[in-house]
Write a protein that holds these residues in place. Structure first.
Motif, PDB file in Angstrom:
ATOM      1  N   GLY A   1       0.814  -1.216   0.000  1.00 25.05           N
ATOM      2  CA  GLY A   1       0.000   0.000   0.000  1.00 25.05           C
ATOM      3  C   GLY A   1       0.840   1.255   0.000  1.00 25.05           C
ATOM      4  O   GLY A   1       0.575   2.203  -0.760  1.00 25.05           O
ATOM      5  N   ILE A   2       1.889   1.276   0.820  1.00 27.40           N
ATOM      6  CA  ILE A   2       2.722   2.482   0.925  1.00 27.40           C
ATOM      7  C   ILE A   2       3.487   2.731  -0.367  1.00 27.40           C
ATOM      8  O   ILE A   2       3.657   3.880  -0.796  1.00 27.40           O
ATOM      9  CB  ILE A   2       3.687   2.357   2.119  1.00 27.40           C
ATOM     10  N   ILE A   3       3.927   1.663  -1.036  1.00 28.24           N
ATOM     11  CA  ILE A   3       4.726   1.862  -2.255  1.00 28.24           C
ATOM     12  C   ILE A   3       3.884   2.458  -3.375  1.00 28.24           C
ATOM     13  O   ILE A   3       4.371   3.243  -4.194  1.00 28.24           O
ATOM     14  CB  ILE A   3       5.387   0.528  -2.686  1.00 28.24           C
ATOM     15  N   LEU A   4       2.575   2.136  -3.410  1.00 30.64           N
ATOM     16  CA  LEU A   4       1.699   2.732  -4.423  1.00 30.64           C
ATOM     17  C   LEU A   4       1.402   4.194  -4.103  1.00 30.64           C
ATOM     18  O   LEU A   4       1.391   5.056  -4.999  1.00 30.64           O
ATOM     19  CB  LEU A   4       0.401   1.933  -4.527  1.00 30.64           C
ATOM     20  N   ILE A   5       1.151   4.501  -2.834  1.00 31.72           N
ATOM     21  CA  ILE A   5       0.928   5.895  -2.442  1.00 31.72           C
ATOM     22  C   ILE A   5       2.198   6.721  -2.675  1.00 31.72           C
ATOM     23  O   ILE A   5       2.146   7.864  -3.147  1.00 31.72           O
ATOM     24  CB  ILE A   5       0.489   5.965  -0.967  1.00 31.72           C
ATOM     25  N   TYR A   6       3.336   6.145  -2.366  1.00 32.79           N
ATOM     26  CA  TYR A   6       4.629   6.788  -2.603  1.00 32.79           C
ATOM     27  C   TYR A   6       4.802   7.102  -4.092  1.00 32.79           C
ATOM     28  O   TYR A   6       5.285   8.180  -4.467  1.00 32.79           O
ATOM     29  CB  TYR A   6       5.721   5.843  -2.114  1.00 32.79           C
ATOM     30  N   SER A   7       4.398   6.170  -4.955  1.00 35.35           N
ATOM     31  CA  SER A   7       4.524   6.363  -6.400  1.00 35.35           C
ATOM     32  C   SER A   7       3.672   7.539  -6.875  1.00 35.35           C
ATOM     33  O   SER A   7       4.088   8.310  -7.745  1.00 35.35           O
ATOM     34  CB  SER A   7       4.101   5.092  -7.144  1.00 35.35           C
ATOM     35  N   ILE A   8       2.460   7.665  -6.321  1.00 27.93           N
ATOM     36  CA  ILE A   8       1.588   8.785  -6.685  1.00 27.93           C
ATOM     37  C   ILE A   8       2.254  10.118  -6.359  1.00 27.93           C
ATOM     38  O   ILE A   8       2.177  11.078  -7.124  1.00 27.93           O
ATOM     39  CB  ILE A   8       0.232   8.669  -5.953  1.00 27.93           C
ATOM     40  N   GLU A   9       2.944  10.176  -5.221  1.00 29.91           N
ATOM     41  CA  GLU A   9       3.551  11.426  -4.763  1.00 29.91           C
ATOM     42  C   GLU A   9       4.875  11.731  -5.456  1.00 29.91           C
ATOM     43  O   GLU A   9       5.305  12.891  -5.493  1.00 29.91           O
ATOM     44  CB  GLU A   9       3.761  11.357  -3.252  1.00 29.91           C
TER      45      GLU A   9
ATOM     46  N   ALA B   1       1.003  14.717 -15.171  1.00 32.06           N
ATOM     47  CA  ALA B   1       1.187  14.447 -16.599  1.00 32.06           C
ATOM     48  C   ALA B   1       1.653  13.021 -16.868  1.00 32.06           C
ATOM     49  O   ALA B   1       1.352  12.457 -17.922  1.00 32.06           O
ATOM     50  CB  ALA B   1       2.193  15.440 -17.195  1.00 32.06           C
ATOM     51  N   VAL B   2       2.364  12.415 -15.913  1.00 30.91           N
ATOM     52  CA  VAL B   2       2.881  11.061 -16.114  1.00 30.91           C
ATOM     53  C   VAL B   2       2.488  10.126 -14.965  1.00 30.91           C
ATOM     54  O   VAL B   2       2.962   8.988 -14.906  1.00 30.91           O
ATOM     55  CB  VAL B   2       4.428  11.072 -16.254  1.00 30.91           C
ATOM     56  N   ARG B   3       1.623  10.585 -14.070  1.00 27.78           N
ATOM     57  CA  ARG B   3       1.353   9.835 -12.833  1.00 27.78           C
ATOM     58  C   ARG B   3       0.776   8.448 -13.105  1.00 27.78           C
ATOM     59  O   ARG B   3       1.229   7.453 -12.536  1.00 27.78           O
ATOM     60  CB  ARG B   3       0.407  10.640 -11.937  1.00 27.78           C
ATOM     61  N   ASN B   4      -0.250   8.368 -13.947  1.00 29.48           N
ATOM     62  CA  ASN B   4      -0.867   7.068 -14.186  1.00 29.48           C
ATOM     63  C   ASN B   4       0.121   6.092 -14.822  1.00 29.48           C
ATOM     64  O   ASN B   4       0.157   4.911 -14.485  1.00 29.48           O
ATOM     65  CB  ASN B   4      -2.096   7.221 -15.089  1.00 29.48           C
ATOM     66  N   SER B   5       0.947   6.596 -15.734  1.00 29.66           N
ATOM     67  CA  SER B   5       1.954   5.738 -16.369  1.00 29.66           C
ATOM     68  C   SER B   5       2.985   5.257 -15.359  1.00 29.66           C
ATOM     69  O   SER B   5       3.359   4.082 -15.346  1.00 29.66           O
ATOM     70  CB  SER B   5       2.650   6.510 -17.496  1.00 29.66           C
ATOM     71  N   ALA B   6       3.436   6.172 -14.492  1.00 27.02           N
ATOM     72  CA  ALA B   6       4.445   5.808 -13.499  1.00 27.02           C
ATOM     73  C   ALA B   6       3.898   4.797 -12.491  1.00 27.02           C
ATOM     74  O   ALA B   6       4.540   3.778 -12.212  1.00 27.02           O
ATOM     75  CB  ALA B   6       4.944   7.065 -12.775  1.00 27.02           C
ATOM     76  N   VAL B   7       2.703   5.063 -11.968  1.00 30.43           N
ATOM     77  CA  VAL B   7       2.097   4.137 -11.008  1.00 30.43           C
ATOM     78  C   VAL B   7       1.815   2.797 -11.686  1.00 30.43           C
ATOM     79  O   VAL B   7       1.989   1.728 -11.088  1.00 30.43           O
ATOM     80  CB  VAL B   7       0.810   4.734 -10.404  1.00 30.43           C
ATOM     81  N   GLY B   8       1.386   2.855 -12.955  1.00 29.41           N
ATOM     82  CA  GLY B   8       1.144   1.620 -13.699  1.00 29.41           C
ATOM     83  C   GLY B   8       2.401   0.787 -13.850  1.00 29.41           C
ATOM     84  O   GLY B   8       2.374  -0.443 -13.710  1.00 29.41           O
ATOM     85  N   LEU B   9       3.525   1.434 -14.116  1.00 33.88           N
ATOM     86  CA  LEU B   9       4.789   0.703 -14.261  1.00 33.88           C
ATOM     87  C   LEU B   9       5.240   0.110 -12.927  1.00 33.88           C
ATOM     88  O   LEU B   9       5.790  -0.995 -12.888  1.00 33.88           O
ATOM     89  CB  LEU B   9       5.862   1.640 -14.823  1.00 33.88           C
TER      90      LEU B   9
END
Length: 534
Positions: free
Chosen positions: A428-436, A441-449
Motif C-alpha cells: 500500500g505504501i509503495i503505491l501511495i509513494y509512487s503517486i507522490e 502528466a505522467v502519474r498514471n503511467s508511473a504508477v502503472g509501471l
C-alpha cells in the motif's frame, strides 16, 4: 530620485513573486472542501480493488491440488506417499469430485510443475504485458475513467468465458486475457479517486482501495467453501458477473479527473466537471474561473516546452529523457519487484503450510486488514522511505524463518502471516509513494509501471511455489531474500510526506531546483555564521 530608481526594482520583485497558480492549487480552490457525496463517489472507485483482488487470488482455489486417498486396489499404495503418480490407475482416488479443481479435472497432478503453474503464470504474464501496453492510455487518449471501464468490462467478460474453458490450454489463454485487462484496474481506480478529492481526503481515499481489496480477498474462501463440492467454474462465473453491474454504476456516477482534463488542454470539459463536483459539495461556483484560465495558460506553455501532451508513449519518453524521473522509477520498480513476489506468492504458497486451505487463505486475507488499517492511521505521519525499508526487512526475515520452522506448526503459520502482513503494508505504501513521486502528466503511467514491477514479481511466484512443495527454500527462502535485499533500493528516493502534488515535469524540476537552492543558501549562511564565530 531615489524613489524613482527603486520603483522598477520593487515592481520586478513583486512580479517574480506573483507566480501563476498550479493546477493543483486551482483544483483545490474549487473542490478542496470535499462533500459527502463526492467522497462516496471516490470510495466507490476504490471498490474496483475488490474485483481486482478476486481475479488475482482466485487460482488459489481453482488451481489447488486436491487431497487423495488409497482405494485398496493395490497393496503398494500408502497414504504416506508424497505423490500417487507412480501408482497404477484405480489404486487411488481424489477425496472430492474431480471437477472441484482444474488439477483433478484435467489430470495435471502428474504433468509436472510447469503445466500446473501455467494458468497462474499466464495470468501474471498478461498483467505484465497489459501494464506496459495500456498504462499510458490513461495518461494520453482515453483518460482515467474510460480506461477503467474498458479494463473492467474486458476482465469480467474473460472471467465469464473462463467458466466454460474446455481444457487447460484455453483456460491459460483466457487467464492471460483476464490478466491483460485487469493490469490497469487498480492503478486507474487509485489515481482517479485521489484526483477527484481535495488534499484533506487524499490519503483516506487512497487507502480505501486496500480495504476493498481485503474484502475481495476475504470473499474468495467464503465462495470457495460454498462451492467446495461443486465445479471450480462457479467461482469464475460468480466473481465476474457482479463486475459488469459495478461498471454500470461507475459509468453513471463517476466523473473524469479534472486534473487530467486540464493537463490535456480540455479546459471546457474541466470547467463542467468542476461545476458538477462543486455543486455536489454544496459550493455553487459563480466566479469567472480566472485561476483556471491562468493555470491552463501555464500548462500550455509547459506542454509546448516539455512535450507533456504528446502521443500515447510521450509520457514514457518524458520520464526516460529526465535522469531524475528515470532514477526514481528504476529504484521504486526494483523494490516493487521484491514486494510483489511475496504479496502474490505467499497466498499461493499456503498449501505448503500443511493446514486447512480455507482457513489459511482466510488468515492471509485477514492479515491485510490490520495492514490497511495501519497504513490509514500512519500515512499522514510516517516517512515513506524509512517505513518501506523497515517493512521489507521484516517481511524478508520472517519469510526466511519459515524454512527452519517445522511444517504444519502454529509457529510457521504465524511467521508466514507476519511476513505477509508486513508485505501488504509495504504494498500500500509503495503505491501511495509512487503517486507522490511523479506529476499528474505522467502519474498514471508511473504508477502503472510500478504495479507491473509488483506483478513481475508475481510472474515468478507460481513456479517458485511449485518448486517449494519439494523444498521450502525455493519458495520461502527466495521470497525472503528478494524482498529484503531489493527493498533497500528505496533509500535512493526522496521523501515526499507533506508535499503538494505536482502537475507537470517542469514543475517538479523547479521544485527540485528550489530545494537545492534553499539547501545551498542555508549551507552558505551556516558557513558564514561559523566563520563569524571563529
Amino acid at each position: 530620485m531615489g524613489d524613482t530608481a527603486t520603483a522598477p526594482l520593487l515592481t520586478s520583485h513583486k512580479a517574480k513573486l506573483a507566480k501563476a497558480p498550479s493546477i493543483d492549487d486551482t483544483v483545490e480552490t474549487y473542490i478542496g472542501a470535499t462533500g459527502v457525496i463526492q467522497l462516496l463517489k471516490a470510495l466507490l472507485l476504490g471498490f474496483a480493488w475488490a474485483f481486482d483482488a478476486q481475479q488475482v487470488f482466485i487460482s488459489v482455489f481453482t488451481d489447488a491440488e486436491p487431497r487423495w486417498h488409497c482405494t485398496g486396489g493395490d497393496g503398494s499404495c500408502s497414504p504416506a506417499m508424497a505423490s500417487p503418480c507412480a501408482l497404477p490407475p484405480g489404486a487411488w482416488a481424489w477425496d472430492r469430485p474431480a471437477e472441484t479443481s482444474v488439477v483433478s479435472e484435467w489430470a495435471l497432478k502428474c504433468a509436472g510443475p510447469a503445466l500446473v503453474s501455467l494458468p497462474a503464470s499466464s495470468f501474471f504474464a498478461g498483467c505484465l504485458a497489459g501494464g506496459f501496453l495500456l498504462t499510458t492510455l490513461a495518461d494520453s487518449v482515453l483518460g482515467r475513467k474510460k480506461m477503467l471501464l474498458v479494463s473492467l468490462v474486458t476482465m469480467s467478460v474473460a472471467g465469464v468465458l473462463t467458466a466454460f474453458a474446455p481444457n487447460v490450454w484455453a483456460y491459460a489463454a483466457l487467464r492471460l486475457v483476464c490478466g491483460f485487462a485487469r493490469s490497469i484496474v487498480g492503478t486507474c481506480a487509485l489515481v482517479l479517486s485521489t484526483e477527484l478529492v481535495g488534499k484533506r481526503w487524499r490519503d483516506t481515499v487512497s487507502v480505501a482501495g486496500f480495504f476493498f481489496s481485503t474484502f475481495g480477498f476475504l470473499s474468495l474462501p467464503a465462495l470457495a467453501y460454498a462451492f467446495r463440492d461443486a465445479s471450480w467454474r462457479n467461482l469464475y462465473f460468480w466473481t465476474s458477473v457482479p463486475t459488469l453491474c459495478y461498471c454500470i454504476l461507475v459509468y453513471s456516477l463517476v466523473d473524469e479527473s479534472p486534473r487530467w482534463l486540464l493537463v490535456r488542454g480540455r479546459k471546457q470539459d474541466a470547467i463542467e466537471t468542476l461545476r458538477k463536483i462543486a455543486a455536489l459539495n454544496g459550493n455553487s461556483i459563480t466566479s469567472s474561473f480566472s485561476m483556471l484560465h491562468a493555470a491552463c495558460t501555464m500548462q500550455e506553455d509547459a506542454a509546448v516546452g516539455g512535450g507533456d501532451a504528446g502521443g500515447v508513449f510521450a509520457t514514457l519518453q518524458a520520464m526516460w529523457e529526465r535522469p531524475w524521473a528515470f532514477r526514481r522509477l528504476a529504484a521504486i520498480m526494483t523494490a516493487g519487484f521484491g514486494v510483489g513476489m511475496v504479496y502474490y506468492g505467499m497466498p499461493l504458497n499456503v498449501g505448503s503450510l500443511g493446514s486447512n486451505l480455507y482457513l489459511s487463505v482466510t488468515y492471509n486475507a485477514l492479515a491485510e486488514l490490520p495492514s490497511a488499517t495501519l497504513t490509514w492511521l500512519l500515512i499522514g505521519r510516517i516517512n515513506r522511505r524509512s517505513s518501506l525499508i523497515l517493512l521489507t526487512v521484516v517481511s524478508g526475515a520472517f519469510s526466511l524463518a519459515c524454512i527452519v520452522i517445522p511444517e504444519g506448526s502454529a509457529a510457521r503459520m504465524a511467521s508466514e502471516i507476519v511476513s505477509f502482513s508486513a508485505t501488504c503494508t509495504a504494498f500500500g505504501i509503495i503505491l501511495i509513494y509512487s503517486i507522490e513521486l511523479f506529476p499528474t502528466a505522467v502519474r498514471n503511467s508511473a504508477v502503472g509501471l510500478v504495479r507491473q514491477a509488483l506483478v513481475l514479481g508475481g510472474v515468478a511466484a507460481p513456479v517458485l511455489v511449485a518448486l517449494g512443495r519439494e523444498r521450502s527454500f525455493w519458495s520461502f527462502g527466495v521470497f525472503g531474500l528478494t524482498v529484503g535485499c531489493l527493498g533497500l533500493f528505496v533509500a535512493c528516493l526522496p521523501e515526499t510526506r507533506g508535499r503538494s502534488m505536482p502537475d507537470t515535469m517542469e514543475e517538479e524540476e523547479h521544485k527540485g531546483e528550489a530545494t537545492v537552492a534553499s539547501c545551498t543558501a542555508a549551507a552558505a549562511i551556516d558557513t558564514i555564521s561559523n566563520s563569524d564565530l571563529v
